[in-house]
Design an enzyme around this catalytic site. Structure first.
Site, PDB file in Angstrom:
ATOM      1  CB  SER A   1      39.955  40.787  44.459  1.00 37.31           C
ATOM      2  OG  SER A   1      38.597  41.336  44.342  1.00 37.31           O
ATOM      3  CG  HIS A   2      37.457  39.787  40.770  1.00 32.19           C
ATOM      4  ND1 HIS A   2      38.175  40.729  41.295  1.00 32.19           N
ATOM      5  CD2 HIS A   2      37.755  39.568  39.548  1.00 32.19           C
ATOM      6  CE1 HIS A   2      38.891  41.284  40.526  1.00 32.19           C
ATOM      7  NE2 HIS A   2      38.620  40.661  39.231  1.00 32.19           N
TER       8      HIS A   2
ATOM      9  CE  LYS B   1      43.111  45.526  50.004  1.00 34.27           C
ATOM     10  NZ  LYS B   1      41.992  45.889  49.495  1.00 34.27           N
TER      11      LYS B   1
ATOM     12  CG  ASP C   1      34.693  39.791  45.576  1.00 33.85           C
ATOM     13  OD1 ASP C   1      33.949  40.101  46.518  1.00 33.85           O
ATOM     14  OD2 ASP C   1      35.581  40.433  44.986  1.00 33.85           O
TER      15      ASP C   1
ATOM     16  CG  ASP D   1      38.395  40.555  48.499  1.00 30.27           C
ATOM     17  OD1 ASP D   1      37.219  40.361  47.514  1.00 30.27           O
ATOM     18  OD2 ASP D   1      38.921  41.658  48.788  1.00 30.27           O
TER      19      ASP D   1
ATOM     20  CG  ASP E   1      36.143  43.846  47.444  1.00 28.10           C
ATOM     21  OD1 ASP E   1      35.930  42.749  46.735  1.00 28.10           O
ATOM     22  OD2 ASP E   1      37.332  44.125  47.274  1.00 28.10           O
ATOM     23  NE  ARG E   2      35.637  43.075  42.332  1.00 30.21           N
ATOM     24  CZ  ARG E   2      36.151  43.465  41.088  1.00 30.21           C
ATOM     25  NH1 ARG E   2      35.529  42.975  40.118  1.00 30.21           N
ATOM     26  NH2 ARG E   2      37.296  43.918  41.003  1.00 30.21           N
TER      27      ARG E   2
ATOM     28  CB  THR F   1      39.281  52.131  37.772  1.00 27.34           C
ATOM     29  OG1 THR F   1      38.226  52.505  36.785  1.00 27.34           O
ATOM     30  CG2 THR F   1      38.994  50.871  38.232  1.00 27.34           C
TER      31      THR F   1
ATOM     32  CD  GLU G   1      35.972  50.845  41.479  1.00 27.79           C
ATOM     33  OE1 GLU G   1      36.902  51.635  41.770  1.00 27.79           O
ATOM     34  OE2 GLU G   1      36.023  49.716  41.797  1.00 27.79           O
TER      35      GLU G   1
ATOM     36  CE  LYS H   1      36.023  46.508  44.917  1.00 30.18           C
ATOM     37  NZ  LYS H   1      37.323  47.163  44.683  1.00 30.18           N
TER      38      LYS H   1
ATOM     39  NE  ARG I   1      38.493  45.350  33.997  1.00 31.70           N
ATOM     40  CZ  ARG I   1      38.478  44.385  34.518  1.00 31.70           C
ATOM     41  NH1 ARG I   1      37.558  43.435  33.874  1.00 31.70           N
ATOM     42  NH2 ARG I   1      39.206  43.570  35.383  1.00 31.70           N
TER      43      ARG I   1
END
Length: 552
Positions: free
Chosen positions: A116-117, A129, A280, A282, A284-285, A347, A366, A379, A499
């Site tokens: 991901s990121h 994944k 990002d 992959d 998805d953001r 989440t 999100e 996403k 977080r």
């Protein structure tokens, strides 16, 4: 095709992955250990119960080790009875594009190689994944079964075959199993064209509208070049850092105010373009920027919900919306105004997936820069960018103007998130335990003169399948709808991330004040909440951290 008996390495260290990662995410060096990748892939094949002769989609975000992992996966798929595989050219498939390809092709599953990121390269991170036939991430019941299998496996099956030429579109084979290399962009671009008013967006660009899109040398660069520059007519050079690199160009492909600093500075310059965006690793953001104006992900979801009927795909209205619990309640206000349900979930995209599959929601999002809809089961960063472009093309107002008009109609919810990254896991747990221990005393008390109306640990009962998820974050709510939320996240590969979320509705002059462009705690109301949160969690004393790693 051969079946090779191999003793498993000690145990695949998967057990320390916290729920929500959706798969195995580790340092790249872990995956270069002998048999490590193979053992985990075999655990997927042993557990996923794919039907004989099933079709599989395989791809990744282009980071270091992606091509090697795909070649291993193809040989193992052949040895495990997979009927055929679709793979993106060069091994590239953004996560939303993979979700769409799984759904469009009728594949039984997809294996996506991405962290991901997280940073990429030999010293960065890598991940595996599993997505199911819906196009969405495998649920916890499946990922936990894969993890359990990975700790007992004693052999894996792999074919002896040459590498597939991943850069050559067309049909190839591994031991008789067809492997079709496809254009990773074409199907996704066609889907986007079916959703949005491309003619209106072309007219916007033709009228002189300027934007800057930062591909961050990750998966979405080729998608953005094809769609924004070639199909929509944005000026050449609109997409920067558009060539995927194995180490993401040495950067951190996480689209926020800290790691996309170059884009932020471009949008603050005297000659700034009208619109800025980034995705990002992959794809998805998303991050959305106007000229000298940051749109928080929570506000972005609310604005998309408010203006959804301007987009052809959503012209008939929305069935409902959903947000993760830590996401601000800005979208709740819009949902109330529209008379549609708004669901609050833990989440993790899998919770949205159930609601999407059941037809209960149309949009979801999100605060961690992820937004999506019924078009895929992940996403989707570039989709969100195109959604904004469609709204801008119809409204012909600035990003700031659209957001301020939204605040005037629905009220403004000040919001920020502070991340304390790579905190030792024991220290992170100590912070959470400290907050948890204080919750009973906080209930019914006051905090800075305001009554505490909520102090609990969020738990969720899925309205679709009745499953329950406990321990989903610690919440403290005040009488004026302000909130403090603590979560311990396991999406990194070293330690844990604390977080801390702060939320404060404001009105009148406070709502209209320009202030900072976002991603800060400079507003007095948020500074007050931050002081309470730091005292309750004793973050500095328990972690040694005097400041967060990232503020958004």
């Amino acid at each position: 095709m051969t079946a090779t008996d191999i003793s498993t390495i000690a145990t695949i260290p998967y057990a320390d992955q916290r729920p929500g990662t959706g798969g195995l995410r580790k340092r790249t060096s872990a995956f270069t250990q002998p048999n490590y990748l193979e053992n985990f892939l075999q655990s997927i094949f042993d557990t996923a119960q794919l039907p004989a002769g099933a079709a599989l989609v395989v791809g990744g975000d282009g980071r270091y080790l992606n091509r090697h992992a795909i070649q291993v996966c193809l040989r193992m798929a052949a040895a495990n009875g997979i009927g055929s595989v679709l793979v993106g050219r060069g091994g590239l498939l953004s996560t939303p594009a993979a979700s769409h390809l799984i759904r469009r092709s009728g594949a039984a599953a997809g294996i996506i190689f991405s962290a991901s990121h997280n940073p990429a390269g030999p010293d960065g991170d890598f991940g595996v994944k599993l997505n199911l036939a819906s196009g969405g991430p495998a649920p916890e019941s499946v990922t936990e079964a894969i993890a359990a299998r990975s700790r007992t496996i004693d052999q894996y099956r792999i074919a002896t075959a040459p590498d597939v030429p991943l850069d050559e579109i067309g049909e190839h084979a591994v031991e008789g199993m067809p492997v079709v290399v496809v254009d990773p962009v074409a199907d996704y671009a066609a889907l986007m064209e079916s959703l949005f008013d491309f003619d209106a967006i072309r007219e916007l660009f033709a009228a002189g509208f300027r934007m800057s899109y930062d591909g961050m040398h990750a998966a979405t660069g080729p998608y953005a070049i094809e769609i924004l520059e070639r199909r929509l007519g944005a000026a050449q050079g609109t997409v920067v850092n558009g060539v995927p690199l194995e180490d993401f160009g040495g950067g951190h492909a996480d689209p926020n105010l800290t790691y996309a600093r170059d884009l932020v500075e471009r949008l603050r310059a005297p000659d700034a373009p009208d619109f800025g965006a980034a995705s990002d690793g992959d794809g998805d953001r998303n991050m959305i920027l106007g000229r000298r104006f940051f749109v928080s992900p929570s506000d972005s979801l609310a604005v998309l919900t408010e203006h959804a009927t301007l987009v052809p795909a959503y012209r008939g209205g929305l069935a409902g919306v959903a947000r993760s619990m830590p996401t601000s309640r800005a979208v709740d206000r819009v949902a109330t105004a529209l008379g549609i349900p708004c669901y609050e979930t833990p989440t993790g995209w899998k919770f949205f997936g159930n609601l999407l599959e059941a037809g209960r929601i149309t949009l979801c999002g999100e605060e961690s820069f992820g937004t999506g809809s019924t078009h895929v089961r992940e996403k989707d960063g570039l989709w969100a960018v195109l959604f904004w472009l469609n709204i801008l093309a119809v409204r012909r107002e600035s990003v700031e103007g659209i957001v301020r008009a939204h605040w005037a109609r629905h009220g403004r919810v000040l919001y920020t998130r502070l991340d304390y990254e790579e905190v030792p896991l024991d220290a992170g747990r100590a912070v959470m335990d400290a907050v948890r221990a204080r919750l009973p005393d906080l209930r019914g008390s006051t905090l800075g003169g305001r009554a505490v109306v909520l102090a609990d640990e969020f738990a969720y009962t899925d309205p679709v399948d009745g499953s329950t998820s406990a321990g989903q974050g610690l919440r403290i709510g005040l009488e004026d709808e302000a909130r403090i939320v603590f979560r311990l996240s396991g999406t990194g590969t070293a330690g844990a991330t604390i977080r801390l979320y702060l939320e404060q509705p404001v009105g009148g002059a406070e709502a209209d004040a320009r202030g900072a462009p976002g991603g800060t705690t400079s507003h007095p109301a948020l500074e007050t909440l931050l002081g309470h949160a730091l005292a309750i969690g004793e973050i500095e004393a328990r972690t040694g951290r005097t400041a967060p790693s990232v503020v958004t």
